[in-house]
Design a protein around this motif. Structure first.
Motif: not given
Lengths: 110, 497
Positions: B67, B129, B175, B177-179, B181-185, B187
Motif C-alpha cells: 500500500v 493514488f 472510482y 482507483i477505489s475498485l 484497491y478493493g480488487l487487488i489490495g 494500487l
C-alpha cells in the motif's frame, strides 16, 4: 432494508455508493442550474469516498486496513479544493451573467 | 533519487513564488524569469543526472508494503518530463511579454508552477493514488488558469464548462482507483500487472467483470482530459479562452496527461491479453481523427481552429495506441510517444505565435490577419512553421512522428486506420496551407497595417521553440531514441508462463 435484501454491510455500502454516483451523474447531466451541477459533482465525490471505505470492509485480517481511510481523507481534501474553485467560479458567473441557468449563459455568448 | 529532487525543486519553487511576488510588489512580472529559470534548472538537473548515473527502472518506495506510495524515474518519465519542461520553459518566457498588461501576476505564476508540478509528478507516479493527487493538483490549477481573465465573459464560461466535465472525469478515475484497491489490495503498477498475469489462466467472465469496469472507467476519465471522441466538447471552448501561453500548455501538454495516464496504467493491463479493448480504441481513433477535422474546416477564429486540430492529433496518437493493442506494442507506443513530443512542440509554437498576433493586433479572427507575413515576418514564420509541422512537412518533427504512426498501423495490419490517418493528414493540410497562403500572400488588412511591435520576450520564446523544432526535424533520432527507450519499458516482451 439490509435485512430484506439480505445484504452484508459491505455490500450495502457498495450499493449505496453506486447509487450516489448514479444520482450525482444524473444531476450533472440533466440539471441546468450551475449550483445544482456543483452539488451533483459533490454527490459523486461522496459516493466515491464511500466506495473506498466499503472496499476496506472486504479485507480480512486481524485489523481493519487503514489505507482506505488515509486515501479517503486525502481525496476529501482534494474534493474540497475542487468544490472551492467551482463555487468561486459559480459566483463569478453569477456576477457576470446575473443567472445560473446554463442554457442562458450559453445563449449570452456570441 | 532524481524524482524526489525534481519534485523538491519545483515544489519549493512553487511555494516561494508568492513570497517573492510579495517582495517584488509592482515589478511582479519579473517572476516570469524566475519561473523560466526553475524550468531550466530542473531540465539541466535531470539531464546531468541521466548523463552521470543513467536511468534506472527501479521504483522508489516510501516503505516496503503493497500500500506504499511509489515514485519512479524511468525512460517514460524522462520522455514526458522533457516534453513538459521544454514547453513549460518556453511558455514561461512568452508569458513575460504576453501577460505584461495583466494584473495579479503573482497568482498567475504560482498557479503556473503548481500546474507544472502536477504534470511532472504525473510522469513520475508509480501508483494510482499518487498519480491522482498530482492529477488533481494539475487539474485544479488549470481550471483557475483558464478563467484567469475573469473580467471577460468567455474565459469564465469556458472555465466553468471545463471544470464540470473534467471534475466528473477525475472523479470517475478515482472510482476506478477505489475498485482497483478493493480488487487487488494495492494500487502499485507492479501489483496490478501481477494480478492481471495471475488471472490469465482462468479467463472467465466472473474474473473479468471488475477489470473491464476499471479499464472502462479509466479510459473515460482519462479520455475527458485527453479530449477524445465523445468527450471533447469542453476543449474548443476552454483552450481559446485561456491566455495564449496557457493555451499552449493546455493544448501542448495538459491533454497529454490523459495519454500519459493511459500509457502508464491502462496499456500494461491491456497487454496481458485477457481483456480485449481493441475495437473500442480502434473506433475512438477513427472518430476522434475525422469528426473534429471536418469541423475545423469551417472555423474563422484561429485559436478555435488550433483547438480542433489538437483533438485531431489526439486521434493520431490513438492510432499508435490501437497499433499497440493490435499486436505491435513496441512500434505503436513509440509512435504515440513521438507524436506526443512533436505535437507538443508544434501546437505549443502555434499557440505562442497566435499569442504574439493577439498581442500585436488584439484579434483572433483569421480574416483580419491576412497579409501578416509582409508586416511582421517573424511571428508569421513561427505560425507557418507550427502549421507545417502539424501538417507533416518532411523536415519538421511532425513528419517523422506521423510517418512512424502510419508505419506502426501498417505493421499491425490496421489498413483502414493507416488509410484514414493519411486521409486526415491531407484534409488537415488543406486548411493549414490555406491559412499560410492567406498570411503570406494576401493583401495586408487594415488591422495588420496598424499592428504593434511584438514584445522581445515573445520573439525570444518563438525563436527558441523554432530552434528546437529545426533541431529535432534535422536529427529525428533524438526523438526516436527517447521514444523507443520509453516504449521498451511500456511493451515488455511476451512472458513465458
Amino acid at each position: 432494508m439490509i435485512d430484506i435484501l439480505n445484504l452484508s454491510i459491505g455490500e450495502a455500502l457498495v450499493l449505496t455508493s453506486v447509487l450516489l454516483v448514479a444520482i450525482g451523474l444524473f444531476a450533472v447531466v440533466t440539471r441546468r442550474n450551475l449550483l445544482r451541477i456543483v452539488i451533483g459533482i459533490e454527490i459523486i465525490a461522496t459516493g466515491v469516498n464511500l466506495n473506498f471505505i466499503a472496499m476496506s470492509i472486504f479485507k480480512h485480517g486481524p485489523y481493519i486496513d487503514p489505507t482506505a481511510h488515509a486515501l479517503t481523507i486525502i481525496s476529501i481534501v482534494l474534493d474540497g479544493a475542487l468544490v472551492g474553485v467551482a463555487l468561486a467560479l459559480t459566483l463569478v458567473v453569477y456576477r457576470k451573467f446575473r443567472t445560473l441557468d446554463t442554457d442562458e449563459i450559453r445563449r449570452l455568448r456570441w | 533519487m532524481v524524482a524526489v529532487d525534481i519534485l523538491l525543486i519545483l515544489g519549493v519553487g512553487t511555494f516561494l513564488t508568492p513570497v517573492i511576488g510579495y517582495f517584488l510588489g509592482d515589478k511582479e512580472r519579473l517572476l516570469g524569469y524566475y519561473v523560466a529559470a526553475l524550468h531550466g534548472i530542473a531540465l539541466i538537473y535531470i539531464y546531468l543526472n541521466v548523463i552521470y548515473s543513467g536511468v534506472s527502472s527501479e521504483p522508489f518506495y516510501v516503505f516496503r508494503s503493497p500500500v506504499s506510495s511509489a515514485l519512479i524515474f524511468d525512460y517514460v518519465s524522462l520522455f514526458f518530463t522533457t516534453v513538459f519542461l521544454i514547453v513549460g520553459f518556453v511558455s514561461a518566457i512568452h508569458s513575460i511579454g504576453y501577460m505584461a498588461r495583466d494584473r495579479n501576476l503573482t497568482i498567475y505564476y504560482t498557479l503556473y508552477l503548481m500546474m507544472m508540478l502536477g504534470l511532472i509528478g504525473l510522469s513520475m507516479a508509480y501508483d494510482l493514488f499518487t498519480f491522482f493527487v498530482f492529477w488533481e493538483a494539475m487539474a485544479i490549477s488549470s481550471y483557475v488558469l483558464v478563467a484567469f481573465r475573469y473580467h471577460l465573459d468567455e474565459p469564465v464560461e469556458a472555465g466553468m464548462k471545463y471544470l464540470i466535465m473534467s471534475g466528473v472525469g477525475s472523479l470517475l478515475v478515482l472510482y476506478a482507483i477505489s475498485l482497483t484497491y478493493g480488487l487487488i489490495g494495492s494500487l502499485r503498477l507492479d501489483y496490478i500487472v501481477q494480478y492481471m498475469i495471475s488471472i490469465i489462466s482462468f479467463a472467465s467472465i466472473e474474473y473479468l467483470t471488475i477489470p473491464i469496469l476499471i479499464v472502462t472507467l479509466l479510459l473515460v476519465g482519462f479520455g475527458i482530459k485527453a479530449a477524445y471522441f465523445p468527450f471533447w466538447t469542453w476543449l474548443p471552448d476552454a483552450h481559446p479562452a485561456a491566455p495564449s501561453p496557457i493555451s499552449a500548455l493546455l493544448s501542448g501538454i495538459v491533454i497529454k496527461a490523459g495519454i500519459l495516464g493511459i500509457m502508464r496504467f491502462v496499456l500494461p493491463i491491456l497487454i496481458q491479453k485477457p481483456l480485449s479493448f481493441g475495437p473500442p480504441i480502434y473506433a475512438l481513433a477513427i472518430l476522434t481523427m475525422t469528426v473534429p477535422n471536418i469541423i475545423a474546416l469551417m472555423q474563422d477564429d484561429i485559436k478555435r481552429l488550433l483547438a480542433y486540430s489538437s483533438i485531431v492529433n489526439i486521434g493520431f496518437i490513438l492510432i499508435g495506441i490501437a497499433a499497440y493493442v493490435y499486436g505491435s506494442p513496441l512500434y505503436g507506443a513509440a509512435a504515440s510517444l513521438s507524436h506526443v513530443l512533436s505535437h507538443a512542440l508544434g501546437k505549443g509554437l502555434g499557440f505562442l505565435a497566435v499569442g504574439g498576433i493577439i498581442y500585436m493586433m488584439e484579434t483572433r479572427s483569421i480574416r483580419s490577419m491576412y497579409g501578416l507575413g509582409r508586416k511582421r515576418p517573424l511571428v508569421a514564420l513561427a505560425l507557418s512553421m507550427a502549421l507545417l509541422s502539424l501538417a507533416g512537412m518532411p523536415p519538421l518533427p511532425g513528419f517523422w512522428s506521423k510517418w512512424l504512426l502510419i508505419l506502426s498501423a501498417i505493421h499491425s495490419k490496421l489498413w483502414i486506420l493507416a488509410f484514414l490517418g493519411v486521409f486526415n493528414s491531407v484534409l488537415a493540410v488543406l486548411y493549414y496551407i490555406w491559412l499560410i497562403q492567406r498570411i503570406f500572400f494576401a493583401e495586408p488588412t487594415e488591422e495588420v497595417e496598424h499592428a504593434h511591435e511584438a514584445h522581445p520576450a515573445i520573439k525570444a520564446a518563438l525563436m527558441i521553440l523554432m530552434g528546437i523544432m529545426i533541431l529535432i526535424g534535422l536529427y529525428p533520432q533524438l526523438m526516436y531514441e527517447l521514444a523507443f527507450r520509453a516504449s521498451e519499458i511500456l511493451s515488455p516482451l511476451p512472458r513465458i508462463l
